[in-house]
Design a protein around this motif. Sequence first.
Motif, PDB file in Angstrom:
ATOM      1  N   THR A 191       0.961  -1.284   0.139  1.00 33.72           N
ATOM      2  CA  THR A 191       0.425   0.013  -0.106  1.00 33.72           C
ATOM      3  C   THR A 191       0.746   1.085  -0.144  1.00 33.72           C
ATOM      4  N   ARG A 192       0.507   2.456  -0.977  1.00 38.34           N
ATOM      5  CA  ARG A 192       0.884   3.228  -0.768  1.00 38.34           C
ATOM      6  C   ARG A 192       1.712   3.972   0.414  1.00 38.34           C
ATOM      7  N   PHE A 193       2.579   5.343   0.996  1.00 37.46           N
ATOM      8  CA  PHE A 193       2.303   5.471   2.070  1.00 37.46           C
ATOM      9  C   PHE A 193       1.736   6.741   1.978  1.00 37.46           C
ATOM     10  N   ASP A 194       0.474   6.680   1.783  1.00 36.39           N
ATOM     11  CA  ASP A 194      -0.557   7.908   2.021  1.00 36.39           C
ATOM     12  C   ASP A 194      -1.424   8.447   2.420  1.00 36.39           C
ATOM     13  N   VAL A 195      -1.866   9.045   3.429  1.00 38.06           N
ATOM     14  CA  VAL A 195      -3.215   9.001   4.096  1.00 38.06           C
ATOM     15  C   VAL A 195      -4.461   7.939   3.222  1.00 38.06           C
ATOM     16  N   LYS A 196      -4.739   8.907   2.151  1.00 35.26           N
ATOM     17  CA  LYS A 196      -6.319   7.868   1.653  1.00 35.26           C
ATOM     18  C   LYS A 196      -6.227   6.915   1.099  1.00 35.26           C
ATOM     19  N   ASP A 197      -4.817   6.357  -0.039  1.00 33.70           N
ATOM     20  CA  ASP A 197      -4.745   4.835   0.485  1.00 33.70           C
ATOM     21  C   ASP A 197      -4.703   3.916   1.484  1.00 33.70           C
ATOM     22  N   ILE A 198      -3.907   4.115   2.564  1.00 34.43           N
ATOM     23  CA  ILE A 198      -4.485   3.638   3.496  1.00 34.43           C
ATOM     24  C   ILE A 198      -5.449   3.685   3.947  1.00 34.43           C
ATOM     25  N   ILE A 199      -6.110   5.052   4.205  1.00 36.09           N
ATOM     26  CA  ILE A 199      -8.032   4.476   4.563  1.00 36.09           C
ATOM     27  C   ILE A 199      -7.901   3.483   3.412  1.00 36.09           C
ATOM     28  N   ALA A 200      -8.505   3.387   2.397  1.00 38.15           N
ATOM     29  CA  ALA A 200      -8.368   2.661   1.413  1.00 38.15           C
ATOM     30  C   ALA A 200      -8.432   0.981   1.589  1.00 38.15           C
ATOM     31  N   ALA A 201      -7.021   1.001   1.492  1.00 31.70           N
ATOM     32  CA  ALA A 201      -6.313  -0.685   1.985  1.00 31.70           C
ATOM     33  C   ALA A 201      -7.446  -0.634   3.284  1.00 31.70           C
ATOM     34  N   SER A 202      -7.804  -0.391   4.226  1.00 29.95           N
ATOM     35  CA  SER A 202      -7.704  -0.606   5.429  1.00 29.95           C
ATOM     36  C   SER A 202      -9.655  -1.263   5.750  1.00 29.95           C
ATOM     37  N   GLN A 203     -10.093  -0.799   4.562  1.00 31.38           N
ATOM     38  CA  GLN A 203     -12.141  -1.926   4.115  1.00 31.38           C
ATOM     39  C   GLN A 203     -11.835  -2.855   3.038  1.00 31.38           C
ATOM     40  N   SER A 204     -10.400  -3.462   2.714  1.00 30.14           N
ATOM     41  CA  SER A 204     -10.181  -4.584   2.302  1.00 30.14           C
ATOM     42  C   SER A 204      -9.206  -5.819   2.978  1.00 30.14           C
ATOM     43  N   ARG A 205      -7.956  -5.345   3.681  1.00 34.55           N
ATOM     44  CA  ARG A 205      -7.018  -6.178   4.368  1.00 34.55           C
ATOM     45  C   ARG A 205      -7.110  -6.011   5.563  1.00 34.55           C
ATOM     46  N   HIS A 206      -6.932  -6.866   6.752  1.00 30.26           N
ATOM     47  CA  HIS A 206      -7.234  -6.519   7.874  1.00 30.26           C
ATOM     48  C   HIS A 206      -5.908  -6.279   8.140  1.00 30.26           C
ATOM     49  N   VAL A 207      -4.555  -6.435   7.856  1.00 30.91           N
ATOM     50  CA  VAL A 207      -2.953  -5.911   7.460  1.00 30.91           C
ATOM     51  C   VAL A 207      -2.676  -5.575   6.403  1.00 30.91           C
ATOM     52  N   ILE A 208      -2.243  -4.521   6.685  1.00 28.29           N
ATOM     53  CA  ILE A 208      -1.805  -3.986   4.840  1.00 28.29           C
ATOM     54  C   ILE A 208      -0.087  -3.910   5.260  1.00 28.29           C
ATOM     55  N   LEU A 209       0.359  -4.050   3.896  1.00 30.53           N
ATOM     56  CA  LEU A 209       1.816  -3.630   4.176  1.00 30.53           C
ATOM     57  C   LEU A 209       2.173  -2.118   3.295  1.00 30.53           C
ATOM     58  N   HIS A 210       3.612  -1.957   4.125  1.00 33.73           N
ATOM     59  CA  HIS A 210       4.163  -0.483   3.340  1.00 33.73           C
ATOM     60  C   HIS A 210       6.042  -0.942   2.871  1.00 33.73           C
ATOM     61  N   ASP A 211       6.091  -1.270   1.970  1.00 41.55           N
ATOM     62  CA  ASP A 211       7.231  -2.026   1.893  1.00 41.55           C
ATOM     63  C   ASP A 211       8.169  -0.917   1.081  1.00 41.55           C
ATOM     64  N   ASN A 212       9.557  -0.697   1.517  1.00 43.22           N
ATOM     65  CA  ASN A 212      10.378  -0.075   1.351  1.00 43.22           C
ATOM     66  C   ASN A 212      10.376   1.233   0.940  1.00 43.22           C
ATOM     67  N   VAL A 213       9.242   1.878   2.655  1.00 39.70           N
ATOM     68  CA  VAL A 213       8.591   3.096   2.838  1.00 39.70           C
ATOM     69  C   VAL A 213      10.473   3.731   2.433  1.00 39.70           C
ATOM     70  N   GLN A 214       9.874   5.059   2.501  1.00 41.52           N
ATOM     71  CA  GLN A 214      11.592   6.252   2.915  1.00 41.52           C
ATOM     72  C   GLN A 214      11.190   7.325   4.228  1.00 41.52           C
ATOM     73  N   PRO A 215      11.980   7.418   4.753  1.00 41.03           N
ATOM     74  CA  PRO A 215      11.928   8.190   5.765  1.00 41.03           C
ATOM     75  C   PRO A 215      12.064   9.468   4.920  1.00 41.03           C
ATOM     76  N   PRO A 216      11.753  11.068   6.064  1.00 42.11           N
ATOM     77  CA  PRO A 216      10.238  10.279   7.145  1.00 42.11           C
ATOM     78  C   PRO A 216       9.696   9.828   6.927  1.00 42.11           C
ATOM     79  N   ALA A 217       8.089   9.634   8.281  1.00 41.20           N
ATOM     80  CA  ALA A 217       6.995   9.404   6.448  1.00 41.20           C
ATOM     81  C   ALA A 217       6.152  10.630   6.226  1.00 41.20           C
ATOM     82  N   PRO A 218       5.014  10.612   5.355  1.00 37.43           N
ATOM     83  CA  PRO A 218       4.763  11.793   5.024  1.00 37.43           C
ATOM     84  C   PRO A 218       3.749  12.635   5.744  1.00 37.43           C
ATOM     85  N   SER A 219       3.421  13.858   6.009  1.00 37.23           N
ATOM     86  CA  SER A 219       2.310  14.332   6.865  1.00 37.23           C
ATOM     87  C   SER A 219       1.168  13.486   7.138  1.00 37.23           C
TER      88      SER A 219
END
Length: 438
Positions: free
Chosen positions: A153-181
Amino acid sequence: GKDAIETVRSMCRTVARSSPKRPVFLRVGKDGDDCLIDLGDETGQIVRATASGWTAEKNERFAFKRPAGFGRLPTPTRFDSAPAAWAALAPLRENIPDMDHTPLVAALVEYYRCDTPYPAPVFIGAEGSGKTTVAQGFIWASDPPEGNQTPSTRFDVKDIIAASQSRHVILHDNVQPPAPSGVEDVLCPRSTGGAISQRALYSDATAVTNNIHGGTVVTAITPPFRQADMLDRCLIIHVQKPKRYRSTAETLNDYREALPDVLGGALFFLCESLRRRGEIAAQQAFKHRLVDWAMTGEAIMQALGHAPGAFVELLDVKRQRAAEDYIEGDTFARSLVQTLHKWGADAKPADKLPGWRQWATTPGWCAVELQGRLIIAATAQAVCLGISRHCDDWTSRGTTLPTTARATTGALQRVQGVLGRAGIEATLRPINGGKNNA
């Protein structure tokens, strides 16, 4: 035909609206104190875990949704002893440091419950360390995808909310620090349990509420989180580089074959944590934010013969190391700690701090040893000058470091929680009759 299908759907909606409301679960649910896990097979099998053990049964009462990409969990292996169950979890613990074994297993066990906060495993490692493979193994034992590839899942607020509706556990792979606002602000309620209301699409007058409670798994080269409340919810794991490399297909196939044992071992400790919960709650006062995770870890370690309190002590060490990792990767925090070490080297034993007139103007700081502790008092301006002198990150000088006393005070307040976890307590105190602070 399309019209006939829509007619049936309309009838179903009418029946649903006239029926009493009932909860709809995603992968994990509950029936009273019992934990329910949807195995995702064609026959509708679920696992019911109780304090006395677990059973597999056909589901005819509880509503579980299965979105697109929903994978199947295998029929778990049954174990009758803690050592056997722990040995079965060896594939999950591969390439994980010893001190992280129990916290990781306890996190997996918590992911089988729907009413407790979830710790967020953050797998840290250099390129080629196998952190993505380790993360996939954790997800396959809790909420597997339909195929071999776990979607990231893309490290973005809207994508996290959307993925949460279809996945119990979501993966953010190879993210770049720092976390976006905003990402840490949404991951905190996702871990603890919550919902977010936002404007419905193409509407100015309608809001939709989305439940976002679920598990989060992150892989990165360096820790991406900065907020103290998010760090409290994280399990930072530095993945050990494998002794020899194997093909990804071979590794995943071997793990899939061992998955029934891994699932069975985790279910044994889930039942053990339910059975011991009252006993463990009476042993001590828990100070960690994720109390349920701490209690589950205590249950696992005590089932394996460890003394009460061993897991809590382990979590305290983990929190301190996570804070130290953050400080090492943050230019301001690292420069600040180096400045404090430089000033503290000149500290002398004393009964109290000297009056502010003796140090506030020149040199702007003072350091004493007071009741076994090192106490450093400094004006914001002195801190600002000190960190600029001790900054070892030349590429960021003048860009990420504060350049005024006011900005320095703000930067200190932002890292105050992380400093506290690393053993450095920071407070703002009035000096000079309350006209200034130090």
